[in-house]
Scaffold this active site. Structure first.
Site, PDB file in Angstrom:
ATOM      1  N   GLY A 192       0.839  -1.198   0.000  1.00 44.97           N
ATOM      2  CA  GLY A 192       0.000   0.000   0.000  1.00 44.97           C
ATOM      3  C   GLY A 192       0.873   1.247   0.000  1.00 44.97           C
ATOM      4  N   GLY A 194      -0.233   4.311   0.018  1.00 39.01           N
ATOM      5  CA  GLY A 194      -1.118   5.421   0.379  1.00 39.01           C
ATOM      6  C   GLY A 194      -0.417   6.325   1.381  1.00 39.01           C
ATOM      7  N   GLU A 215       2.001  -1.225  -4.598  1.00 41.32           N
ATOM      8  CA  GLU A 215       0.711  -0.538  -4.670  1.00 41.32           C
ATOM      9  C   GLU A 215      -0.170  -1.228  -5.720  1.00 41.32           C
ATOM     10  OE1 GLU A 215      -1.115   2.003  -3.198  1.00 41.32           O
ATOM     11  OE2 GLU A 215      -2.560   1.466  -4.739  1.00 41.32           O
ATOM     12  N   ARG A 283      -7.933   1.682   6.292  1.00 43.32           N
ATOM     13  CA  ARG A 283      -8.473   1.408   7.621  1.00 43.32           C
ATOM     14  C   ARG A 283      -9.971   1.169   7.496  1.00 43.32           C
ATOM     15  NH1 ARG A 283      -5.224   2.579  11.894  1.00 43.32           N
ATOM     16  NH2 ARG A 283      -6.943   3.226  13.234  1.00 43.32           N
ATOM     17  N   HIS A 455       7.870  38.791   2.633  1.00 42.68           N
ATOM     18  CA  HIS A 455       8.968  38.330   1.793  1.00 42.68           C
ATOM     19  C   HIS A 455      10.228  38.171   2.637  1.00 42.68           C
ATOM     20  CE1 HIS A 455      11.565  37.893  -1.674  1.00 42.68           C
ATOM     21  NE2 HIS A 455      12.396  38.764  -1.120  1.00 42.68           N
TER      22      HIS A 455
HETATM   23  P1  FAD Z   1      -9.796   7.176  16.934  1.00 44.21           P
HETATM   24  O1  FAD Z   1      -8.700   8.132  17.071  1.00 44.21           O
HETATM   25  O2  FAD Z   1      -9.540   5.889  16.229  1.00 44.21           O
HETATM   26  O3  FAD Z   1     -10.295   6.881  18.408  1.00 44.21           O
HETATM   27  C1  FAD Z   1     -11.285   5.957  18.674  1.00 44.21           C
HETATM   28  C2  FAD Z   1     -11.136   5.510  20.112  1.00 44.21           C
HETATM   29  O4  FAD Z   1     -12.287   4.766  20.463  1.00 44.21           O
HETATM   30  C3  FAD Z   1      -9.950   4.581  20.336  1.00 44.21           C
HETATM   31  O5  FAD Z   1      -9.143   5.100  21.345  1.00 44.21           O
HETATM   32  C4  FAD Z   1     -10.571   3.269  20.766  1.00 44.21           C
HETATM   33  O6  FAD Z   1      -9.832   2.615  21.780  1.00 44.21           O
HETATM   34  C5  FAD Z   1     -11.895   3.727  21.331  1.00 44.21           C
HETATM   35  N1  FAD Z   1     -12.929   2.700  21.298  1.00 44.21           N
HETATM   36  C6  FAD Z   1     -13.288   1.928  20.252  1.00 44.21           C
HETATM   37  N2  FAD Z   1     -14.329   1.133  20.591  1.00 44.21           N
HETATM   38  C7  FAD Z   1     -14.612   1.429  21.887  1.00 44.21           C
HETATM   39  C8  FAD Z   1     -15.578   0.961  22.788  1.00 44.21           C
HETATM   40  N3  FAD Z   1     -16.477   0.044  22.442  1.00 44.21           N
HETATM   41  N4  FAD Z   1     -15.584   1.475  24.042  1.00 44.21           N
HETATM   42  C9  FAD Z   1     -14.683   2.427  24.417  1.00 44.21           C
HETATM   43  N5  FAD Z   1     -13.749   2.922  23.583  1.00 44.21           N
HETATM   44  C10 FAD Z   1     -13.723   2.425  22.334  1.00 44.21           C
HETATM   45  N6  FAD Z   1      -4.999  11.944  10.609  1.00 44.21           N
HETATM   46  C11 FAD Z   1      -4.675  13.246  10.422  1.00 44.21           C
HETATM   47  O7  FAD Z   1      -5.581  14.077  10.310  1.00 44.21           O
HETATM   48  N7  FAD Z   1      -3.381  13.654  10.371  1.00 44.21           N
HETATM   49  C12 FAD Z   1      -2.353  12.774  10.478  1.00 44.21           C
HETATM   50  O8  FAD Z   1      -1.182  13.175  10.418  1.00 44.21           O
HETATM   51  C13 FAD Z   1      -2.658  11.409  10.663  1.00 44.21           C
HETATM   52  N8  FAD Z   1      -1.674  10.508  10.784  1.00 44.21           N
HETATM   53  C14 FAD Z   1      -1.993   9.203  11.004  1.00 44.21           C
HETATM   54  C15 FAD Z   1      -0.958   8.276  11.110  1.00 44.21           C
HETATM   55  C16 FAD Z   1      -1.241   6.935  11.332  1.00 44.21           C
HETATM   56  C17 FAD Z   1      -0.102   5.948  11.447  1.00 44.21           C
HETATM   57  C18 FAD Z   1      -2.593   6.521  11.465  1.00 44.21           C
HETATM   58  C19 FAD Z   1      -2.916   5.088  11.744  1.00 44.21           C
HETATM   59  C20 FAD Z   1      -3.626   7.424  11.355  1.00 44.21           C
HETATM   60  C21 FAD Z   1      -3.337   8.773  11.106  1.00 44.21           C
HETATM   61  N9  FAD Z   1      -4.350   9.724  10.960  1.00 44.21           N
HETATM   62  C22 FAD Z   1      -4.027  11.026  10.745  1.00 44.21           C
HETATM   63  C23 FAD Z   1      -5.764   9.360  11.041  1.00 44.21           C
HETATM   64  C24 FAD Z   1      -6.313   9.718  12.435  1.00 44.21           C
HETATM   65  O9  FAD Z   1      -5.567   9.028  13.407  1.00 44.21           O
HETATM   66  C25 FAD Z   1      -7.778   9.358  12.527  1.00 44.21           C
HETATM   67  O10 FAD Z   1      -8.491   9.962  11.470  1.00 44.21           O
HETATM   68  C26 FAD Z   1      -8.342   9.851  13.842  1.00 44.21           C
HETATM   69  O11 FAD Z   1      -7.668   9.266  14.924  1.00 44.21           O
HETATM   70  C27 FAD Z   1      -9.829   9.517  13.940  1.00 44.21           C
HETATM   71  O12 FAD Z   1     -10.309   9.965  15.155  1.00 44.21           O
HETATM   72  P2  FAD Z   1     -11.551   9.268  15.875  1.00 44.21           P
HETATM   73  O13 FAD Z   1     -11.779  10.039  17.115  1.00 44.21           O
HETATM   74  O14 FAD Z   1     -12.664   9.109  14.920  1.00 44.21           O
HETATM   75  O15 FAD Z   1     -11.069   7.786  16.223  1.00 44.21           O
HETATM   76  P1  NAD Z   2      -4.823   4.865   2.158  1.00 43.13           P
HETATM   77  O1  NAD Z   2      -6.193   4.667   1.688  1.00 43.13           O
HETATM   78  O2  NAD Z   2      -4.271   6.227   2.214  1.00 43.13           O
HETATM   79  O3  NAD Z   2      -3.820   4.006   1.279  1.00 43.13           O
HETATM   80  C1  NAD Z   2      -3.969   2.632   1.119  1.00 43.13           C
HETATM   81  C2  NAD Z   2      -3.276   2.264  -0.172  1.00 43.13           C
HETATM   82  O4  NAD Z   2      -3.212   0.848  -0.251  1.00 43.13           O
HETATM   83  C3  NAD Z   2      -4.032   2.761  -1.394  1.00 43.13           C
HETATM   84  O5  NAD Z   2      -3.145   3.405  -2.277  1.00 43.13           O
HETATM   85  C4  NAD Z   2      -4.603   1.485  -1.983  1.00 43.13           C
HETATM   86  O6  NAD Z   2      -4.741   1.542  -3.385  1.00 43.13           O
HETATM   87  C5  NAD Z   2      -3.562   0.485  -1.562  1.00 43.13           C
HETATM   88  N1  NAD Z   2      -4.040  -0.897  -1.508  1.00 43.13           N
HETATM   89  C6  NAD Z   2      -5.241  -1.346  -1.089  1.00 43.13           C
HETATM   90  N2  NAD Z   2      -5.280  -2.697  -1.174  1.00 43.13           N
HETATM   91  C7  NAD Z   2      -4.081  -3.088  -1.641  1.00 43.13           C
HETATM   92  C8  NAD Z   2      -3.509  -4.351  -1.930  1.00 43.13           C
HETATM   93  N3  NAD Z   2      -4.184  -5.472  -1.757  1.00 43.13           N
HETATM   94  N4  NAD Z   2      -2.236  -4.397  -2.400  1.00 43.13           N
HETATM   95  C9  NAD Z   2      -1.521  -3.246  -2.588  1.00 43.13           C
HETATM   96  N5  NAD Z   2      -2.032  -2.024  -2.333  1.00 43.13           N
HETATM   97  C10 NAD Z   2      -3.289  -1.944  -1.848  1.00 43.13           C
HETATM   98  O7  NAD Z   2      -4.756   4.151   3.579  1.00 43.13           O
HETATM   99  P2  NAD Z   2      -3.585   4.082   4.644  1.00 43.13           P
HETATM  100  O8  NAD Z   2      -2.327   4.587   4.088  1.00 43.13           O
HETATM  101  O9  NAD Z   2      -3.648   2.722   5.231  1.00 43.13           O
HETATM  102  O10 NAD Z   2      -4.087   5.101   5.717  1.00 43.13           O
HETATM  103  C11 NAD Z   2      -5.415   4.962   6.271  1.00 43.13           C
HETATM  104  C12 NAD Z   2      -6.035   6.291   6.483  1.00 43.13           C
HETATM  105  O11 NAD Z   2      -5.476   6.904   7.640  1.00 43.13           O
HETATM  106  C13 NAD Z   2      -5.772   7.292   5.363  1.00 43.13           C
HETATM  107  O12 NAD Z   2      -6.665   7.138   4.302  1.00 43.13           O
HETATM  108  C14 NAD Z   2      -5.983   8.593   6.050  1.00 43.13           C
HETATM  109  O13 NAD Z   2      -7.355   8.867   6.079  1.00 43.13           O
HETATM  110  C15 NAD Z   2      -5.482   8.296   7.456  1.00 43.13           C
HETATM  111  N6  NAD Z   2      -4.118   8.841   7.595  1.00 43.13           N
HETATM  112  C16 NAD Z   2      -3.945  10.172   7.425  1.00 43.13           C
HETATM  113  C17 NAD Z   2      -2.685  10.710   7.517  1.00 43.13           C
HETATM  114  C18 NAD Z   2      -2.514  12.185   7.306  1.00 43.13           C
HETATM  115  O14 NAD Z   2      -3.510  12.886   7.351  1.00 43.13           O
HETATM  116  N7  NAD Z   2      -1.317  12.670   7.071  1.00 43.13           N
HETATM  117  C19 NAD Z   2      -1.589   9.907   7.791  1.00 43.13           C
HETATM  118  C20 NAD Z   2      -1.799   8.550   7.938  1.00 43.13           C
HETATM  119  C21 NAD Z   2      -3.072   8.024   7.850  1.00 43.13           C
END
Ligand code: FAD
Ligand code: NAD
Length: 476
Positions: A192, A194, A215, A283, A455
């Site tokens: 992936g 992405g 990808e 995700r 600037h």
């Molecule tokens: P989450 O942050 O997923 O929180 C949900 C919470 O609910 C969790 O803590 C979980 O434990 C809890 N929960 C679930 N089920 C239950 C239950 N039944 N009872 C009690 N608690 C529960 N987004 C950005 O905008 N910028 C970034 O730079 C960025 N970087 C990222 C990097 C990575 C590696 C990843 C994985 C994601 C990234 N994201 C980024 C995406 C971002 O993390 C999510 O969009 C964001 O966290 C979503 O917020 P949320 O509150 O919906 O859920």
């Molecule tokens: P993504 O959707 O950004 O990328 C997933 C990639 O995997 C896509 O390009 C897709 O075509 C590819 N893919 C799917 N199935 C595949 C397969 N079988 N083999 C090879 N490639 C495959 O998802 P992500 O990178 O896992 O991140 C999840 C989400 O978390 C993002 O979409 C974003 O919403 C959030 N996130 C945001 C940030 C940020 O805002 N900077 C950073 C990290 C994560």
């Protein structure tokens, strides 16, 4: 035995950026508020902050910053007349710093909860009918039943699995594992390309790994503007990230410490041999164990909680926000929905403009955009005018030695209203805020062009691109 506990005005399930923001805003609005959160840190202690603070946005950006410093000193500093001898990576300290950043911020949320009188139930919540939620405490023991007039589901998302590639959290990891490798893998494979793929791929590449991304799609980053994606792909390739497109992963075989990944490209099966493999193929919404059916909360065909334009689910008094509902999976989208939903509960009429949610990909340079890409406008048949400005012509970018990027402003051909702004530049994550604000106030490209920009700054590239919409850039 189930014990009844008191009633809350607002109960939030999940304390990620959506849930904790909703809880704080609810408390600010005078509601008696509680929040159930099941997340535990690596030491097993309950923590607030969700995916974003614990295993998402924050730790990934901490490592992106640290690895950027390392790479810059190793490869770029010399051109600035700075020679560093004996440069050495101390990965343990880098990881410990990341963990400390996370701890400080999650403890900060706990402090905010305390300050606002929000009750934190440390356990997982399950919906019952009649406005009740059963909470199973993390240490075990009898569940508590809480009732609330308004329930906000903010349970976020979890990594999508890939059949044939089981996560063992040793050699085959999801994004959480890839934030904690204790040594730099010599060969890192990522399935992936992405956002997670290129961000975490950048971290490990900068620290010395050979990184190959497999990808599935034939086009890299199709949701970004084509010109931006093309420029970024060229630069990431120069940095050593190998992005292979059109790869259909068939499965993985473990041979000793090596992972052998079989993937199909056209009619050919090829193999990638790596020391560590990361699966980053998207995700999925997290509704496991939430008891949605019992409460009458419907899911859509993709497993997201179905909501109307005001985040109301199909069950009376139950709302859902953030990653668990459709839309971009972004922290700021989740938190803005959290604010809006609580304000609506309190009788206000806020609105989240989903058309103005900025996207940022934290590569170096960074990729950021708001609004539709040029190819999306063309597909729509929309009449537009575009202005571009390359960083090669920016004084500040020259001074920084960072000339790989560009800025593009797209405006309606008739009204000149800005439709989209697309940036590939250092600090694009900060620069995009100007564009979002301009668009929130329905600004025209001419408005941007007539706004004084300091600037020398990178922001001048936005100014120049806005001038270019009318064919009158000064420095090009
Ligand atoms: P989450 O942050 O997923 O929180 C949900 C919470 O609910 C969790 O803590 C979980 O434990 C809890 N929960 C679930 N089920 C239950 C239950 N039944 N009872 C009690 N608690 C529960 N987004 C950005 O905008 N910028 C970034 O730079 C960025 N970087 C990222 C990097 C990575 C590696 C990843 C994985 C994601 C990234 N994201 C980024 C995406 C971002 O993390 C999510 O969009 C964001 O966290 C979503 O917020 P949320 O509150 O919906 O859920
Ligand atoms: P993504 O959707 O950004 O990328 C997933 C990639 O995997 C896509 O390009 C897709 O075509 C590819 N893919 C799917 N199935 C595949 C397969 N079988 N083999 C090879 N490639 C495959 O998802 P992500 O990178 O896992 O991140 C999840 C989400 O978390 C993002 O979409 C974003 O919403 C959030 N996130 C945001 C940030 C940020 O805002 N900077 C950073 C990290 C994560």
């Amino acid at each position: 035995m189930t014990l009844a506990v008191e009633h809350y005005d607002c109960l939030v399930i999940g304390a990620g950026p959506g849930g904790y923001t909703a809880a704080i805003r609810a408390a600010q609005l005078g509601m008696k508020t509680a929040c159930a959160e099941a997340f535990r840190d690596p030491a097993g202690k309950p923590v607030l902050g969700g995916t974003c603070l614990n295993v998402g946005c924050i730790p990934s950006k901490a490592l992106l910053d640290s690895s950027h410093h390392f790479h810059h000193i190793a490869h770029e500093a010399k051109a600035h007349g700075i020679t560093v001898e004996g440069l050495r990576l101390d990965l343990a300290t880098m990881l410990a710093r990341k963990d400390q950043v996370v701890r400080t911020l999650t403890q900060g949320i706990a402090g905010l909860f305390k300050k606002h009188g929000i009750t934190w139930f440390q356990g997982s919540g399950r919906l019952r009918d009649g406005g009740q939620v059963e909470i199973s405490p993390w240490e075990g023991g009898a569940p508590l039943t809480v009732s609330a007039s308004h329930i906000i589901i903010a349970t976020g998302s979890v990594p999508a699995a890939l059949p044939g590639v089981p996560i063992d959290n040793d050699r085959i990891c999801d994004s959480t594992g890839a934030l904690a490798f204790t040594e730099v893998p010599a060969r890192l494979g990522i399935i992936g390309a992405g956002i997670i793929g290129v961000e975490l791929g950048s971290v490990w590449r900068r620290l010395g790994s050979e990184v190959v991304l497999l990808e599935a799609l034939e086009t890299w980053l199709p949701s970004a503007d084509t010109d931006i994606a093309r420029a970024a792909a060229k630069e990431l390739k120069r940095q050593g990230l190998q992005i292979r497109l059109g790869c259909e992963v068939q499965g993985v075989e473990r041979q000793g410490q090596e992972m052998h990944v079989a993937y199909r490209v056209g009619e050919t099966i090829e193999w990638l041999v790596v020391d560590r493999l990361v699966v980053a193929v998207g995700r999925r919404p997290n509704t496991e164990g939430l008891g949605v059916e019992a409460a009458g909360v419907k899911l859509d065909a993709r497993g997201f909680i179905e909501v109307d334009g005001q985040c109301r689910t199909t069950a009376e008094g139950i709302y859902a926000i953030g990653d668990v509902v459709a839309g971009p999976m972004l922290a700021h989208k989740a938190s803005e929905e959290g604010v809006a939903v609580t304000e609506r509960i309190a009788g206000q009429s806020p609105a989240v403009d989903h058309g103005l949610i900025p996207w940022v990909i934290y590569t170096w340079p960074e990729i950021a955009w708001v609004g539709p890409s040029e190819q999306a406008l063309q597909l729509e048949g929309r009449a537009y005018r575009g202005g571009r400005f390359p960083l090669q012509a920016s004084g500040r970018a020259r001074a920084m030695g960072e000339t790989a990027g560009l800025v593009k402003v797209l405006a309606d051909a008739k009204t000149d209203r800005i439709l989209g702004v697309h940036i590939f530049a250092p600090q694009a994550s900060e620069l995009i805020a100007e564009a979002v604000l301009a668009m929130a106030f329905d600004a025209s490209a001419e408005d941007l062009a007539r706004t004084v920009h300091a600037h020398p700054t990178l922001a001048e590239a936005i100014h120049e691109a806005a001038l270019a919409v009318d064919g009158r850039p000064i420095n090009l």
